[in-house]
Design a protein around this motif. Structure first.
Motif, PDB file in Angstrom:
ATOM      1  N   ILE A 207     -34.848  23.147   7.371  1.00  0.00           N
ATOM      2  CA  ILE A 207     -35.408  22.429   6.357  1.00  0.00           C
ATOM      3  C   ILE A 207     -37.056  22.114   6.611  1.00  0.00           C
ATOM      4  CG2 ILE A 207     -35.117  20.256   5.175  1.00  0.00           C
ATOM      5  CD1 ILE A 207     -32.243  20.213   5.534  1.00  0.00           C
ATOM      6  N   PRO A 208     -37.515  21.888   7.582  1.00  0.00           N
ATOM      7  CA  PRO A 208     -37.024  21.009   8.692  1.00  0.00           C
ATOM      8  C   PRO A 208     -36.853  19.594   8.471  1.00  0.00           C
ATOM      9  CG  PRO A 208     -39.241  21.682   9.057  1.00  0.00           C
ATOM     10  CD  PRO A 208     -38.995  22.008   7.659  1.00  0.00           C
ATOM     11  N   ASP A 209     -35.901  18.865   8.782  1.00  0.00           N
ATOM     12  CA  ASP A 209     -35.766  17.567   8.709  1.00  0.00           C
ATOM     13  C   ASP A 209     -35.928  16.719  10.072  1.00  0.00           C
ATOM     14  OD1 ASP A 209     -34.400  14.774   8.506  1.00  0.00           O
ATOM     15  OD2 ASP A 209     -33.492  15.400   6.706  1.00  0.00           O
ATOM     16  N   MET A 210     -36.924  15.971  10.171  1.00  0.00           N
ATOM     17  CA  MET A 210     -37.350  15.380  11.733  1.00  0.00           C
ATOM     18  C   MET A 210     -36.104  14.413  12.306  1.00  0.00           C
ATOM     19  SD  MET A 210     -39.392  16.839  13.426  1.00  0.00           S
ATOM     20  CE  MET A 210     -40.179  15.709  14.495  1.00  0.00           C
ATOM     21  N   SER A 211     -35.714  13.738  11.101  1.00  0.00           N
ATOM     22  CA  SER A 211     -34.849  12.554  11.537  1.00  0.00           C
ATOM     23  C   SER A 211     -33.269  13.099  11.951  1.00  0.00           C
ATOM     24  CB  SER A 211     -34.894  11.481  10.477  1.00  0.00           C
ATOM     25  OG  SER A 211     -34.402  11.803   9.254  1.00  0.00           O
ATOM     26  N   VAL A 212     -33.106  13.898  11.524  1.00  0.00           N
ATOM     27  CA  VAL A 212     -31.673  14.583  11.576  1.00  0.00           C
ATOM     28  C   VAL A 212     -31.425  15.288  12.629  1.00  0.00           C
ATOM     29  CG1 VAL A 212     -29.871  16.310  10.717  1.00  0.00           C
ATOM     30  CG2 VAL A 212     -30.893  14.502   9.019  1.00  0.00           C
ATOM     31  N   GLN A 213     -32.839  15.931  13.090  1.00  0.00           N
ATOM     32  CA  GLN A 213     -32.979  16.798  14.341  1.00  0.00           C
ATOM     33  C   GLN A 213     -32.980  15.864  15.569  1.00  0.00           C
ATOM     34  OE1 GLN A 213     -36.563  19.018  12.886  1.00  0.00           O
ATOM     35  NE2 GLN A 213     -35.716  20.688  14.175  1.00  0.00           N
ATOM     36  N   LEU A 214     -33.711  14.730  15.299  1.00  0.00           N
ATOM     37  CA  LEU A 214     -33.650  13.518  16.351  1.00  0.00           C
ATOM     38  C   LEU A 214     -32.280  12.950  16.592  1.00  0.00           C
ATOM     39  CD1 LEU A 214     -35.443  11.665  17.955  1.00  0.00           C
ATOM     40  CD2 LEU A 214     -35.293  10.044  16.122  1.00  0.00           C
ATOM     41  N   TRP A 215     -31.468  12.814  15.609  1.00  0.00           N
ATOM     42  CA  TRP A 215     -30.061  12.296  15.396  1.00  0.00           C
ATOM     43  C   TRP A 215     -29.378  13.428  16.060  1.00  0.00           C
ATOM     44  CZ3 TRP A 215     -27.276  10.327  10.453  1.00  0.00           C
ATOM     45  CH2 TRP A 215     -26.053   9.781  10.714  1.00  0.00           C
ATOM     46  N   SER A 216     -29.255  14.345  15.602  1.00  0.00           N
ATOM     47  CA  SER A 216     -28.403  15.668  16.343  1.00  0.00           C
ATOM     48  C   SER A 216     -28.765  16.065  17.695  1.00  0.00           C
ATOM     49  CB  SER A 216     -28.827  17.152  15.560  1.00  0.00           C
ATOM     50  OG  SER A 216     -28.502  16.798  14.269  1.00  0.00           O
ATOM     51  N   SER A 217     -30.017  15.747  18.244  1.00  0.00           N
ATOM     52  CA  SER A 217     -30.453  16.035  19.467  1.00  0.00           C
ATOM     53  C   SER A 217     -29.676  15.112  20.433  1.00  0.00           C
ATOM     54  CB  SER A 217     -31.736  16.374  19.791  1.00  0.00           C
ATOM     55  OG  SER A 217     -32.608  15.199  19.274  1.00  0.00           O
ATOM     56  N   ALA A 218     -29.904  13.650  20.016  1.00  0.00           N
ATOM     57  CA  ALA A 218     -29.288  12.455  20.662  1.00  0.00           C
ATOM     58  C   ALA A 218     -27.673  12.838  20.922  1.00  0.00           C
ATOM     59  CB  ALA A 218     -29.584  11.457  20.217  1.00  0.00           C
ATOM     60  N   LEU A 219     -27.107  13.336  19.933  1.00  0.00           N
ATOM     61  CA  LEU A 219     -25.832  13.310  19.908  1.00  0.00           C
ATOM     62  C   LEU A 219     -25.262  14.603  20.822  1.00  0.00           C
ATOM     63  CD1 LEU A 219     -23.968  13.254  16.283  1.00  0.00           C
ATOM     64  CD2 LEU A 219     -23.232  12.259  18.520  1.00  0.00           C
ATOM     65  N   LEU A 220     -26.065  15.892  20.748  1.00  0.00           N
ATOM     66  CA  LEU A 220     -25.697  17.021  21.708  1.00  0.00           C
ATOM     67  C   LEU A 220     -25.912  16.636  23.014  1.00  0.00           C
ATOM     68  CD1 LEU A 220     -27.357  20.006  19.636  1.00  0.00           C
ATOM     69  CD2 LEU A 220     -25.140  19.671  20.179  1.00  0.00           C
ATOM     70  N   LYS A 221     -27.100  15.893  23.322  1.00  0.00           N
ATOM     71  CA  LYS A 221     -27.226  15.512  24.729  1.00  0.00           C
ATOM     72  C   LYS A 221     -26.003  14.688  25.065  1.00  0.00           C
ATOM     73  CE  LYS A 221     -29.431  11.527  25.292  1.00  0.00           C
ATOM     74  NZ  LYS A 221     -30.447  10.424  25.274  1.00  0.00           N
ATOM     75  N   ASP A 222     -25.449  13.609  24.239  1.00  0.00           N
ATOM     76  CA  ASP A 222     -24.485  12.811  24.725  1.00  0.00           C
ATOM     77  C   ASP A 222     -22.997  13.757  24.896  1.00  0.00           C
ATOM     78  OD1 ASP A 222     -25.874  10.713  24.818  1.00  0.00           O
ATOM     79  OD2 ASP A 222     -25.390   9.870  23.006  1.00  0.00           O
ATOM     80  N   LEU A 223     -22.977  14.334  23.877  1.00  0.00           N
ATOM     81  CA  LEU A 223     -21.720  15.542  23.890  1.00  0.00           C
ATOM     82  C   LEU A 223     -21.677  16.240  25.240  1.00  0.00           C
ATOM     83  CD1 LEU A 223     -21.284  17.144  20.290  1.00  0.00           C
ATOM     84  CD2 LEU A 223     -19.436  16.219  21.744  1.00  0.00           C
ATOM     85  N   ASN A 224     -22.854  16.992  25.195  1.00  0.00           N
ATOM     86  CA  ASN A 224     -22.782  17.824  26.699  1.00  0.00           C
ATOM     87  C   ASN A 224     -22.466  17.215  28.078  1.00  0.00           C
ATOM     88  OD1 ASN A 224     -23.275  20.626  25.635  1.00  0.00           O
ATOM     89  ND2 ASN A 224     -25.024  19.824  24.757  1.00  0.00           N
ATOM     90  N   LYS A 225     -23.029  15.684  27.796  1.00  0.00           N
ATOM     91  CA  LYS A 225     -22.980  15.041  29.119  1.00  0.00           C
ATOM     92  C   LYS A 225     -21.419  14.841  29.291  1.00  0.00           C
ATOM     93  CE  LYS A 225     -25.935  11.413  30.965  1.00  0.00           C
ATOM     94  NZ  LYS A 225     -27.017  10.025  30.576  1.00  0.00           N
ATOM     95  N   ALA A 226     -20.766  14.249  28.089  1.00  0.00           N
ATOM     96  CA  ALA A 226     -19.304  13.975  28.197  1.00  0.00           C
ATOM     97  C   ALA A 226     -18.655  15.127  28.626  1.00  0.00           C
ATOM     98  CB  ALA A 226     -18.865  13.397  27.017  1.00  0.00           C
ATOM     99  N   CYS A 227     -18.939  16.429  28.218  1.00  0.00           N
ATOM    100  CA  CYS A 227     -18.265  17.476  28.465  1.00  0.00           C
ATOM    101  C   CYS A 227     -18.579  18.187  30.027  1.00  0.00           C
ATOM    102  CB  CYS A 227     -18.226  18.691  27.520  1.00  0.00           C
ATOM    103  SG  CYS A 227     -17.708  17.985  25.810  1.00  0.00           S
ATOM    104  N   GLY A 228     -19.522  17.680  30.832  1.00  0.00           N
ATOM    105  CA  GLY A 228     -19.841  17.955  31.840  1.00  0.00           C
ATOM    106  C   GLY A 228     -20.772  19.352  31.857  1.00  0.00           C
ATOM    107  N   ASN A 229     -21.594  19.413  30.561  1.00  0.00           N
ATOM    108  CA  ASN A 229     -22.365  20.823  30.683  1.00  0.00           C
ATOM    109  C   ASN A 229     -23.808  20.236  30.925  1.00  0.00           C
ATOM    110  OD1 ASN A 229     -20.134  22.113  29.549  1.00  0.00           O
ATOM    111  ND2 ASN A 229     -20.568  21.657  27.464  1.00  0.00           N
ATOM    112  N   THR A 230     -23.973  20.091  32.252  1.00  0.00           N
ATOM    113  CA  THR A 230     -25.434  19.529  32.518  1.00  0.00           C
ATOM    114  C   THR A 230     -26.623  20.211  32.049  1.00  0.00           C
ATOM    115  OG1 THR A 230     -24.053  19.053  34.717  1.00  0.00           O
ATOM    116  CG2 THR A 230     -26.370  18.631  34.757  1.00  0.00           C
TER     117      THR A 230
END
Length: 598
Positions: free
Chosen positions: A517-540
């Motif tokens: 797009i680029p949409d900065m707030s959605v990128q910020l939100w998505s990157s925070a979620l991806l960080k937590d997701l990968n952490k929860a799945c053990g993808n260091t």
């Protein structure tokens, strides 16, 4: 120039010649021009010369000086004397037209109407002036928001042009009527009218520039009709035709032979103005669709062209185009994380509106709406509420009203303690029944707001239902930003519910779309979620990469936040009434919480 049956007197020709010389000098010598024209009266001229000279003096004083009283006296005398003279149409009707224009500028609209009505009544044997005066009176009614009277007059004009054998001018009258009906949202009347106009335009064989300009007018109405309805995908074929049409016009020469029918001596807009208008509707489309870099590119081109045109042309429509372009690009900047630039452009719109009371009246609600959106972006929720409340009081436009209510609802959701006000608002924009407007885009946004509220209240199944409805609607019309927002929120819901695979299936495409797009707030939100997701799945490794992205977006937004809140224009967030402040005091530093960004 004397337009008299006898040969003009040498003294008259000499004085006219001197007056014209002084008027066209560089720079113009208006005082000397006026002296020469006033000298005509010393010779006790015949009525024709007297009336014409009063008209010339009135026009010069009106266009080039601030002596409005003297301009009014001369124009009124020209109109009065010329009515007593037969076979004197040009002076008579030009005097009526300019005098009415002058009255409107002086806010004496009730004085302008009878002059135009009388001129219309006695001009039926003079097709050019009869059509021109009908257009002028219709425009006057439209400016007063009396669109019913304006449409009636345009209908009379269309029938007169048909009788006079000018299908071209008939189409101009009908397209103008279609434009007003669109403004009134009388869609049941618009559709048959536009169908008729399309047939007339395609069948008319005449001057190529006139034909293409009719086609541009017709296509602009179609495109804006689709965009008002939030149908971003459906509009694409029309928009493409419009862009091809303006390219055709730019290759045609203006020195075409003039029409032989005096009722057809009109043009809709100059070629250069049409070009800016096509850029403008392209920007509107790009912004709604979420192609923000494309919107930026076309805005830059349009504003550059506008600056060149405004050096040579003082037409008020150019300032209107400029304000609408800035309004759209400001919204783009807030999405792309350029708040400081957006704020400076809001200030620029304020300055443009200060120069024109009419522009201010027509755009004050949009200004407060933009300030409300800016306040949300810098987390000043109390100011956002005040701005949206002010905007709601200042607009009667249903689409804008719905857009403001939707954003105000998002403010109440974030504040978390405004339940009564929130439910009252949501009742008024219920997408499941009695939605106030026909806009596909706004209805999809209303479903998203319902989904957001259900998410905050922990009612996840209900939130998913609303968000899937948003996704269905936004995918149908390529509403990329709503799609990205819905995907990331669904991803968040699945993450909270522990469904990591489904969450990842939502967040990854949300991130890709937000980057495009680029949409900065959605990128910020998505990157925070991806960080937590990968952490929860053990993808260091992936978690570390997402954390780095999140840090980069946070830093960019934080720096922009500080820059915006430090600008003197940031004080505009406190303006909710009257004219915007002309001067701004510098800020000592940011005055708002940064917590929401980190």
């Amino acid at each position: 120039m004397a337009a008299s049956t006898e040969a003009p007197e040498p003294w008259y020709l000499a004085l006219l010649g001197f007056a014209e010389h002084f008027r066209t000098s560089s720079p113009p010598k208006i005082r000397l021009c006026v002296h020469c024209l006033q000298a005509v009266f010393q010779f006790k001229p015949p009525p024709r010369v007297e009336a014409r000279t009063h008209l010339q003096l009135g026009s010069v004083l009106y266009r080039h000086t601030k002596n409005s009283e003297l301009a009014q006296t001369h124009l009124e005398k020209a109109w009065f004397i010329s009515q007593q003279i037969s076979q004197f149409e040009d002076v008579k009707f030009e005097a009526a037209s300019i005098l009415s224009e002058f009255y409107c500028q002086q806010n004496l609209v009730d004085s302008a109407k009878p002059v135009l009505r009388k001129a219309i009544q006695i001009s039926q044997q003079t097709p050019y002036w009869h059509c021109r005066l009908l257009f002028q009176l219709a425009q006057l009614h439209a400016l007063e928001k009396d669109l019913v009277s304006a449409c009636d007059l345009l209908g009379v004009g269309a029938e007169y042009a048909r009788v006079m054998g000018s299908e071209y001018t008939r189409a101009l009258f009908l397209l103008s009527k279609g434009m007003l009906l669109l403004m009134e949202r009388k869609l049941s009347e618009v559709h048959p009218l536009l169908t008729l106009c399309g047939t007339i335009v395609e069948n008319w064989q005449g001057n190529p520039i006139q034909k293409e300009s009719l086609r541009v007018f017709f296509l602009v109405l179609q495109v804006t009709h689709y965009l008002d309805a939030g149908q971003v995908k459906s509009v694409k074929p029309c928009l493409k035709q419009l862009q091809q049409c303006i390219q055709t016009i730019s290759t045609l020469h203006d020195d075409e032979i003039l029409p032989t029918n005096p009722a057809a001596l009109f043009h809709w807009l100059p070629k250069e103005h049409m070009c800016v208008l096509v850029y403008l509707v392209t920007v509107m489309h790009s912004m709604q669709a979420g192609y923000l870099e494309k919107a930026q590119k076309y805005t830059d081109k349009a504003l550059m062209q506008l600056e060149k045109l405004k050096m040579l042309d003082s037409s008020p429509i150019l300032s209107t185009f400029q304000v609408i372009l800035l309004e759209h690009i400001i919204m783009c900047r807030l999405v792309t994380g350029h708040k400081a630039t957006a704020l400076q452009e809001i200030s620029q719109v304020c300055q443009l509106c200060q120069q024109s009371p009419r522009l201010f009246t027509n755009h004050v609600a949009q200004l407060h709406t933009l300030l409300g959106l800016y306040c949300i972006s810098v987390n000043c929720m109390d100011n956002a509420e005040a701005q949206f409340t002010a905007a709601l009081q200042m607009t009667t436009h249903q689409e804008l009203w719905t857009f403001i209510v939707t954003n105000l609802a998002s403010v109440y959701i974030r504040e978390g303690n405004r339940h009564q006000e929130l439910y009252s608002l949501l009742e008024r924009i219920n997408p499941d029944h009695n939605f106030p407007v026909s806009s596909h885009c706004l209805r999809a946004a209303a479903f998203y707001i319902r989904g957001l509220l259900s998410f905050f209240q922990g009612r996840y199944n209900e939130a998913k239902r609303f968000l899937r409805e948003t996704l269905k609607m936004s995918n149908a019309e390529d509403l990329n930003r709503l799609t990205a927002c819905s995907l990331v929120l669904l991803g968040h819901i699945f993450f909270v519910l522990g469904n990591h695979r489904e969450s990842n299936n939502m967040v990854v495409p949300a991130m890709q779309l937000a980057s495009k797009i680029p949409d900065m707030s959605v990128q910020l939100w998505s990157s925070a979620l991806l960080k937590d997701l990968n952490k929860a799945c053990g993808n260091t490794m992936d978690a570390h990469e997402a954390a780095q992205m999140h840090q980069n977006f946070s830093q960019q937004l934080l720096q922009d936040h500080i820059a915006a809140c430090s600008l003197p224009e940031h004080n505009l967030i406190s303006w909710t009434d009257g004219l915007p402040p002309g001067q701004f005091q510098p800020q000592n530093g940011p005055t708002t919480s940064l917590a929401s960004l980190l």
